[in-house]
Each structure stands twice: as C-alpha cells, then as structure tokens.
Scaffold this motif. Structure first.
Motif, PDB file in Angstrom:
ATOM      1  N   LEU A 101      44.225  38.744  38.452  1.00  0.00           N
ATOM      2  CA  LEU A 101      43.248  38.673  39.239  1.00  0.00           C
ATOM      3  C   LEU A 101      41.816  38.546  37.935  1.00  0.00           C
ATOM      4  O   LEU A 101      41.299  37.749  38.182  1.00  0.00           O
ATOM      5  CB  LEU A 101      43.229  40.100  40.035  1.00  0.00           C
ATOM      6  N   LEU A 102      42.584  39.291  36.883  1.00  0.00           N
ATOM      7  CA  LEU A 102      40.852  39.014  36.040  1.00  0.00           C
ATOM      8  C   LEU A 102      40.863  38.212  35.905  1.00  0.00           C
ATOM      9  O   LEU A 102      39.862  37.683  35.182  1.00  0.00           O
ATOM     10  CB  LEU A 102      40.842  40.627  35.002  1.00  0.00           C
ATOM     11  N   ARG A 103      41.753  37.668  34.872  1.00  0.00           N
ATOM     12  CA  ARG A 103      42.340  35.909  34.162  1.00  0.00           C
ATOM     13  C   ARG A 103      41.500  35.439  34.840  1.00  0.00           C
ATOM     14  O   ARG A 103      41.438  34.221  34.584  1.00  0.00           O
ATOM     15  CB  ARG A 103      43.481  36.027  33.497  1.00  0.00           C
ATOM     16  N   MET A 104      42.209  35.447  36.469  1.00  0.00           N
ATOM     17  CA  MET A 104      41.763  34.009  37.061  1.00  0.00           C
ATOM     18  C   MET A 104      40.959  33.647  38.051  1.00  0.00           C
ATOM     19  O   MET A 104      40.560  32.217  37.997  1.00  0.00           O
ATOM     20  CB  MET A 104      43.700  33.763  38.423  1.00  0.00           C
ATOM     21  N   LEU A 105      40.700  34.791  38.229  1.00  0.00           N
ATOM     22  CA  LEU A 105      38.973  34.386  38.609  1.00  0.00           C
ATOM     23  C   LEU A 105      37.283  34.055  38.150  1.00  0.00           C
ATOM     24  O   LEU A 105      37.601  34.190  37.060  1.00  0.00           O
ATOM     25  CB  LEU A 105      38.232  36.099  39.099  1.00  0.00           C
ATOM     26  N   PRO A 106      36.884  33.140  38.823  1.00  0.00           N
ATOM     27  CA  PRO A 106      35.693  32.253  37.373  1.00  0.00           C
ATOM     28  C   PRO A 106      34.611  33.668  37.984  1.00  0.00           C
ATOM     29  O   PRO A 106      34.275  34.363  39.088  1.00  0.00           O
ATOM     30  CB  PRO A 106      35.158  31.283  38.759  1.00  0.00           C
TER      31      PRO A 106
END
Length: 467
Positions: A43-48
């Motif tokens: 989630l942290l990696r994929m959220l802008p």
C-alpha cells in the motif's frame, strides 16, 4: 608374539590446531539484524504521495445531498440484541431528528426475530407493514427479472435495513421484493401499528415527519450531486438552461497523523561497538521499519482516515456465498470500474480466492509489478497486505481502489522537507544525552490518506476465508 596397540580418535595425539580454538582468531561474517515483522508494504509503495503544506489537505467536491442510507449499529446482552437509539438517524425518515428520548422510545418497540438459512423473511406481493433491520447475518434481496425469473438485486448484511417506507404509508401496500436469509440471520422489526401509536402521542416526531415530507426534492444525479442542467439534441433556437456548479460549503479536511517513538542508545555502545556495523544505524533502521509498518496499519484501520472506515456505504458489497469467488471480484470491479489500480487483501484471503478459483477450473494470471510476479484478476494486481484484519469468525475484507489526483482516486498524504528529515516525511531529531550517558533520538513520521471521490474505493466485506 608381537603386541599391537589400537589407535582410536580418543587416544590419538592432536597434530594440528583445532577449529574451536582457531575460531577465536577468526573474524565471523555477520548478517545485519533481522526482523520478522517487516512486510512488503504494497500500500505504501503503490499510493501516489502528495505533499501537504500546512499539514492539512482539503477535499473540495460538488455539493451532494444526504439521503440517509447509512447502516445502523446494535448492542447485545447475551442473546438479546438492541438497536442503538441514536443510530436510528441513519434512516431517511429520521435523519437530523434530534429528540433522543423519542429515539429511545422507538428503539424499545423493536422485536427480535431469528431466521434460518433459506427462510423467506418477506414475500413479493404480501402485505408490507414493518421496518426490518438486519442485526446479524446476510440476506438476499430478490426481484423479478425481465423474463419472469427471480434475480438477486442486492445482498443485505449487518446494519442494513429494508421497508422503512411502510411506516408512513396510509393505505395498504405490498412488498416489492422477496427477502431470503442466506445465513442464520437476526432481525429487529418495527410494525407500522407500533410506529403510528408512538407518532400519535409524540408531536415532536409528527412535526419532523411533516417537515421531511414537505422538504423540496433537490435535482441531483445518480451519485447524489447537485445537477448541472444541460440541453442536448435540440434544433433551432430554443432557450438554453442556465446553470452553475455548486460546491460543498464544509468540505472535509484531512490532517496529517503522526507515529513517533524515542530511540535510546548508550554512548558506550555507539562509541565502542560500531565495527563492522554501525550500531546507531542498525537501531535506527529497524525502528524506521517498525514505524512504516505502523503507518500502513493506520492507513488501513484508523477510524478517522483509514480506508476500511472511509469507503462510501454504497461502495461496500458482500460476497454471494461467503468465500471470495471470481464472481465476487467481478462485482467489486463494478464498483471501481473507472481505471482500477489494484486489489488489496490479506494473504489468507488471497489464498482463499485461489482455492475458489481452482475449484471452478479458473486460474488467475500473474502480472509483473516492479519486478515481482503478482497474481491478478482481470489484469488488476491482487496485492497482499497483512494489516487488513481477520475476525474471530475468520472473515476479512478485500479492497479495490483507483489512485492518483488526476484520476480522482485514493492518495497518500505527507509533508516533505521537514526539519531533520531522514526519509521523505520522516525525521530523526537528536534530543539529548542524559546523566546516564544515554543518547535519545525522536523518530517521527507524518502521513494520512484521502479518498477524493466515493467511487475511488470499493470493499468486499464479510469474506469467509475458512470455508
């Protein structure tokens, strides 16, 4: 006769240095400290991530009119279940009704009912004379299809309701749908007779209902937004309608949340034991990993801004049979059909979906994501996240989201360039050395998440993973 002496390992003289003693002079090869709690944190990696000046992000939207379609909450004492009186304001008829005493009296008039799997709760065409609250369980709302066959129009579960329109109807009316229990279900019902009796002795409630009926209907689109009037397909010179785009007067603001801890290191450790690995760096690395894990947990579960609590009620759907099937994920895709970015589910939930897909002879394809082979459904990655909770009854949720400001999706919020910044949005600030020679560092990270429009986030709820 010549005597021979047996030479065994026990009585043989040592001829070379033993490995046990040699290791005292050797330099061992060490790993850096490991921590099992570190996860992939997709989630942290994929959220802008959007820079948030002033620590607050305001989501401006078009004006929407509340229609009172929320879910209700209940309390239980043993096997007795009661609706929370204030929660009755989630009913359209009672929205903004501020008399708590009347709501309490109304809540006491509900009666509890138990229904077995497959039992019909309401039947199309039968007299309709009561409000039904789904306290626990799952039911199907069944209507008649275009060819005369039965069609499942919706699935109702904990907190949903049906039949509130029957309370104020003056003439005879019938059920428009069949409600059938999918699982053992507990309902609370309020009959029209009990409601009218309370209405007759309570002028406050009567006045509120009169005002509710006289309130003019605001033109709105299917999303509840104030209509923008447009004429199309005309010829000649007709008068064109005038219009304007109205905005919410009190838009929601997301303030950055914080996760903090104080890292303490003795000066003797920092001075003497820094080779081959820097002790301060390793202590700090693991502390930051723990903070990032907590950050992702909060983005999922925080009751204020967490995604599980910020999905619109219309964007929450239920499984058809319990376990997650390909049909359920297709239904979830229908809630976020405009450029979905990824699913997010607990690893055990993904495994449950894999079992259901294999049982049907369907095998999800993998997609390459940042060099990783990730399972996907309909081309949308299915990412694992162990922060999504699993209940005691072995149920969980699957999230699907669209991301990015340009796509009116879900975004992460942080502020970069903060004092003593160690990583974006994370600072490590030296505090002091106390009189016990212990160094203290304040480690802080600031974050939040925002759902820009309701259809950017959908949730498949009550997913059974132990089926």
């Amino acid at each position: 006769m010549t005597e021979t002496t047996d030479i065994t390992p026990e009585n043989q003289a040592q001829q070379a240095l033993a490995t046990t003693a040699a290791r005292n002079l050797a330099t061992t090869t060490k790993s850096q400290p490991q921590m099992q709690n570190i996860s992939s944190r997709w989630l942290l990696r994929m959220l802008p991530w959007i820079h948030t000046s002033g620590g607050t992000y305001r989501v401006n939207r078009r004006l929407s009119y509340a229609i009172g379609d929320g879910r209700l909450s209940f309390t239980s004492q043993g096997t007795d279940i009661h609706v929370i009186p204030q929660e009755l304001r989630e009913l359209p008829l009672l929205r903004h009704f501020d008399d708590d005493d009347t709501l309490h009296a109304l809540a006491q008039r509900f009666t509890q009912n138990q229904h077995q799997t497959g039992e019909t709760i309401t039947q199309t065409g039968q007299p309709a004379d009561r409000l039904i609250l789904i306290a626990h369980g799952k039911v199907n709302k069944i209507g008649t299809g275009p060819y005369g066959d039965n069609t499942i129009l919706a699935t109702l579960a904990d907190g949903d309701h049906y039949g509130d329109h029957t309370l104020t109807t003056t003439g005879d009316t019938t059920w428009q749908h069949t409600i059938q229990a999918v699982t053992p279900t507990t309902t609370l019902t309020l009959t029209r007779q009990d409601f009218q009796q309370l209405l007759a002795i309570n002028p406050t409630l009567a006045t509120h209902l009169q005002q509710h009926q006289n309130t003019p209907h605001h033109p709105q689109n299917k999303h509840g937004e104030a209509t923008i009037t447009i004429t199309s397909g005309h010829t000649g010179e007709p008068h064109l309608p005038g219009t304007f785009v109205d905005y919410e007067t009190t838009p929601r603001e997301y303030e950055l949340s914080v996760a903090q801890t104080i890292l303490r290191i003795h000066t003797r450790i920092a001075d003497l034991y820094n080779h081959p690995m820097n002790q301060t760096h390793q202590q700090l690395r693991l502390t930051i990993e723990a903070l990032r894990e907590r950050q992702e947990h909060e983005l999922i579960n925080n009751t204020d801004f967490g995604l599980l609590h910020n999905a619109d009620l219309k964007q929450r759907i239920h499984t058809r049979t319990g376990p997650p099937t390909p049909d359920d994920l297709d239904d979830l895709l229908a809630t976020v059909w405009k450029e979905p970015a990824f699913f997010l589910a607990h690893p055990l939930t993904i495994a449950a979906f894999g079992r259901e897909a294999s049982r049907r002879g369907v095998y999800p394809q993998s997609t390459d994501l940042h060099g990783h082979a990730i399972p996907s459904w309909r081309g949308v990655p299915l990412l694992p996240c162990n922060k999504i909770p699993i209940t005691d009854t072995r149920t969980s949720s699957i999230l699907l989201m669209r991301t990015g400001e340009q796509h009116q999706g879900v975004i992460g919020l942080w502020q970069t360039g903060i004092p003593d910044e160690y990583e974006p949005g994370l600072s490590v600030r030296f505090m002091n050395v106390n009189d016990q020679a212990i160094i203290s560092y304040l480690v802080s990270t600031y974050y939040s998440a925002a759902v820009l429009v309701p259809d950017a986030l959908g949730i498949l709820e009550n997913v059974e993973i132990g089926h």
